[in-house]
Design a protein around this motif. Structure first.
Motif, mmCIF file in Angstrom:
data_model
loop_
_atom_site.group_PDB
_atom_site.id
_atom_site.type_symbol
_atom_site.label_atom_id
_atom_site.label_comp_id
_atom_site.label_asym_id
_atom_site.label_seq_id
_atom_site.Cartn_x
_atom_site.Cartn_y
_atom_site.Cartn_z
ATOM 1 N N ILE A 53 -6.618 -31.235 -25.050
ATOM 2 C CA ILE A 53 -6.047 -30.299 -24.312
ATOM 3 C C ILE A 53 -5.607 -29.093 -25.383
ATOM 4 N N GLY A 54 -6.193 -27.969 -25.046
ATOM 5 C CA GLY A 54 -6.007 -26.684 -25.878
ATOM 6 C C GLY A 54 -5.064 -25.565 -25.005
ATOM 7 N N MET A 55 -5.088 -24.495 -25.882
ATOM 8 C CA MET A 55 -4.379 -23.416 -25.377
ATOM 9 C C MET A 55 -4.916 -22.765 -23.920
ATOM 10 N N PHE A 56 -6.060 -22.905 -23.642
ATOM 11 C CA PHE A 56 -6.503 -22.409 -22.445
ATOM 12 C C PHE A 56 -6.996 -23.202 -21.279
ATOM 13 N N THR A 57 -6.776 -24.713 -21.773
ATOM 14 C CA THR A 57 -7.139 -25.911 -20.667
ATOM 15 C C THR A 57 -6.705 -25.758 -19.486
ATOM 16 N N GLY A 58 -5.422 -25.262 -19.327
ATOM 17 C CA GLY A 58 -4.803 -25.141 -17.971
ATOM 18 C C GLY A 58 -5.316 -24.006 -17.176
ATOM 19 N N ARG A 59 -5.606 -23.046 -17.792
ATOM 20 C CA ARG A 59 -6.196 -21.864 -16.867
ATOM 21 C C ARG A 59 -7.538 -22.085 -16.565
ATOM 22 N N LYS A 60 -8.395 -22.907 -17.418
ATOM 23 C CA LYS A 60 -9.610 -23.090 -16.920
ATOM 24 C C LYS A 60 -9.638 -24.090 -15.771
ATOM 25 N N LEU A 61 -8.718 -25.040 -15.888
ATOM 26 C CA LEU A 61 -8.700 -26.182 -14.855
ATOM 27 C C LEU A 61 -8.210 -25.338 -13.625
ATOM 28 N N VAL A 62 -7.340 -24.508 -13.553
ATOM 29 C CA VAL A 62 -6.984 -23.702 -12.075
ATOM 30 C C VAL A 62 -8.263 -22.894 -11.801
ATOM 31 N N SER A 63 -9.039 -22.380 -12.570
ATOM 32 C CA SER A 63 -10.263 -21.596 -12.192
ATOM 33 C C SER A 63 -11.129 -22.589 -11.424
ATOM 34 N N LEU A 64 -11.549 -23.910 -11.531
ATOM 35 C CA LEU A 64 -12.030 -24.649 -10.982
ATOM 36 C C LEU A 64 -12.006 -24.558 -9.227
ATOM 37 N N GLY A 65 -10.757 -24.115 -8.812
ATOM 38 C CA GLY A 65 -10.403 -23.958 -7.362
ATOM 39 C C GLY A 65 -11.330 -23.144 -6.693
ATOM 40 N N ASN A 66 -12.014 -22.285 -7.433
ATOM 41 C CA ASN A 66 -13.005 -21.379 -6.770
ATOM 42 C C ASN A 66 -14.537 -21.886 -6.874
ATOM 43 N N ASP A 67 -14.656 -23.058 -7.583
ATOM 44 C CA ASP A 67 -16.050 -23.374 -7.737
ATOM 45 C C ASP A 67 -16.253 -25.036 -7.798
ATOM 46 N N PHE A 68 -16.272 -25.539 -6.349
ATOM 47 C CA PHE A 68 -16.496 -26.876 -6.283
ATOM 48 C C PHE A 68 -17.578 -27.622 -7.052
ATOM 49 N N PRO A 69 -18.730 -27.021 -7.200
ATOM 50 C CA PRO A 69 -19.829 -27.637 -7.724
ATOM 51 C C PRO A 69 -19.584 -27.868 -9.222
ATOM 52 N N ARG A 70 -18.852 -26.769 -9.822
ATOM 53 C CA ARG A 70 -18.720 -26.648 -11.194
ATOM 54 C C ARG A 70 -17.822 -27.791 -11.483
ATOM 55 N N CYS A 71 -16.576 -28.003 -10.536
ATOM 56 C CA CYS A 71 -15.562 -28.874 -10.597
ATOM 57 C C CYS A 71 -16.156 -30.463 -10.652
ATOM 58 N N ARG A 116 -6.316 -44.917 -2.078
ATOM 59 C CA ARG A 116 -7.096 -43.707 -1.312
ATOM 60 C C ARG A 116 -6.343 -42.381 -1.292
ATOM 61 N N LEU A 117 -5.924 -42.045 -2.558
ATOM 62 C CA LEU A 117 -5.440 -40.649 -2.600
ATOM 63 C C LEU A 117 -6.357 -39.625 -2.561
ATOM 64 N N GLY A 118 -6.345 -38.723 -1.751
ATOM 65 C CA GLY A 118 -7.060 -37.644 -1.849
ATOM 66 C C GLY A 118 -6.715 -36.256 -2.284
ATOM 67 N N LEU A 119 -7.509 -35.578 -3.109
ATOM 68 C CA LEU A 119 -6.881 -34.497 -3.889
ATOM 69 C C LEU A 119 -7.959 -33.218 -3.951
ATOM 70 N N ALA A 120 -7.482 -32.197 -4.149
ATOM 71 C CA ALA A 120 -8.290 -31.012 -4.435
ATOM 72 C C ALA A 120 -8.889 -31.237 -6.016
ATOM 73 N N CYS A 121 -10.292 -31.012 -6.140
ATOM 74 C CA CYS A 121 -10.967 -31.138 -7.151
ATOM 75 C C CYS A 121 -10.231 -30.630 -8.503
ATOM 76 N N PRO A 122 -9.637 -29.558 -8.742
ATOM 77 C CA PRO A 122 -8.945 -29.194 -9.706
ATOM 78 C C PRO A 122 -7.694 -30.032 -10.238
ATOM 79 N N VAL A 123 -7.131 -30.483 -9.047
ATOM 80 C CA VAL A 123 -5.907 -31.345 -9.296
ATOM 81 C C VAL A 123 -6.364 -32.663 -9.964
ATOM 82 N N ALA A 124 -7.434 -33.268 -9.387
ATOM 83 C CA ALA A 124 -8.012 -34.760 -9.923
ATOM 84 C C ALA A 124 -8.506 -34.538 -11.399
ATOM 85 N N ALA A 125 -9.093 -33.174 -11.723
ATOM 86 C CA ALA A 125 -9.724 -32.977 -13.234
ATOM 87 C C ALA A 125 -8.408 -33.138 -13.945
#
Length: 250
Positions: A53-71, A116-125
Motif C-alpha cells: 500500500i502506497g501514498m496513492f493506492t487509495g485514490r487509484k482504487l476509487v478510480s476503478l469505479g469508472n472502469d469495471f473491465p480494468r478492475c 455469498r457477499l456481493g460487492l462493487a469491484c473497487p470495494v472487493a479489490a
C-alpha cells in the motif's frame, strides 16, 4: 585589480551554479531510482495489488469505479478467483453494474461470513489488499495467529444515509460499501466491534489497527469512535469525491 576581482567573482558564481546543478542532478537520479522501485507511491504508475500500500493506492482504487473491465483485470492479475454478478437496477438511484463475489474456495481470500457477499469491484479489490497488508499482519502481531473468517453486515442495500426518508443515498445503494462486524481467529476466538472495541487489551488494539490500515485503501472508514450508529461495525466505502476529493477516517 577591480577587474581581477570581478573575474574571480564570476568564476566563483559559475562554480557555485555548477555544484548546484550537479547536486540537483544527483538528487533527481536518486529520486527517479527510488520511484521506479516504489510504484505504489507514484500517482501515474498503474495499480498493482501485488505491490504494498502506497501514498496513492487509495485514490487509484476509487478510480476503478469508472472502469469495471480494468478492475476485473486487476483482480485477474492478482490471481483472485471471483464471479462477476449480473447487473442490478432498483429504482432511479439504486443498483450496480460492477458487482463481484469472491470464490468461496479461493485460498488467497479470507472467507466472509455470511457467505455469498456481493460487492462493487473497487470495494472487493480494496478488501483483498486490506486482508493481505493489514488484517493478517495485525493478527500475527497481536495474537500470533491468522484470521480465518471476517464477519460482515452486508454491502448492497437500497437506502439513504442512516435509513432516512430523505437526503443523500448511502454508498450501500450502489454496493460501494461494506460493513465489517468481527473477526474469527484460527483458535476459534471471535473479536467483534460490539464486544471488544471499548475494552483494553490486544483485541481492542487489533481492531484499531485494522481500522487505521483500512483508511489507506478506502475513501471512507467509520468506526465506533465516529458515532453510535457505527458502534457494532466498521463502515468502508469507495465514495468517488474527485481526484483531489477529501477522505474520511474516523
Amino acid at each position: 585589480m577591480p577587474r581581477r576581482k570581478r573575474a574571480r567573482g564570476r568564476v566563483r558564481r559559475i562554480l557555485r551554479w555548477l555544484v548546484i546543478l550537479a547536486v540537483s542532478g544527483l538528487l533527481g537520479l536518486l529520486a527517479y531510482g527510488w520511484l521506479r522501485q516504489h510504484p505504489e507511491d507514484t500517482p501515474w504508475a498503474p495499480l498493482d495489488l501485488a505491490q504494498p500500500i502506497g501514498m496513492f493506492t487509495g485514490r487509484k482504487l476509487v478510480s476503478l469505479g469508472n472502469d469495471f473491465p480494468r478492475c476485473r483485470a486487476l483482480l485477474d492479475r492478482a490471481g483472485i478467483e471471483y464471479t462477476a454478478l449480473a447487473e442490478v437496477r432498483e429504482g432511479a438511484r439504486c443498483g450496480y453494474a460492477d458487482g463481484v463475489r469472491f470464490a468461496a474456495d479461493d485460498p488467497r481470500i479470507t472467507p466472509f461470513t455470511p457467505g455469498r457477499l456481493g460487492l462493487a469491484c473497487p470495494v472487493a479489490a480494496a478488501l483483498a489488499l486490506w486482508q493481505w497488508e493489514v488484517v493478517q499482519p495485525a493478527a500475527e502481531r497481536h495474537f500470533r495467529m491468522r484470521v480465518t473468517a471476517i464477519e460482515h453486515l452486508g454491502s448492497y442495500n437500497c437506502r439513504r444515509l442512516y435509513g432516512r426518508s430523505s437526503g443523500d443515498f448511502s454508498q450501500h445503494a450502489t454496493a460501494d460499501a461494506v460493513d465489517i462486524s468481527g473477526f474469527r481467529l484460527a483458535d476459534g476466538r471471535r473479536i467483534t466491534l460490539a464486544g471488544d472495541w471499548s475494552k483494553k487489551g490486544p483485541e481492542a488494539a487489533f481492531l484499531r489497527d485494522v481500522r487505521d490500515g483500512a483508511c489507506r485503501v478506502f475513501a471512507t472508514v467509520l468506526s465506533p469512535a465516529y458515532n453510535a450508529a457505527h458502534r457494532d461495525h466498521l463502515h468502508f466505502d469507495q465514495a468517488d469525491r474527485g481526484t483531489m476529493g477529501w477522505r474520511s477516517c474516523r
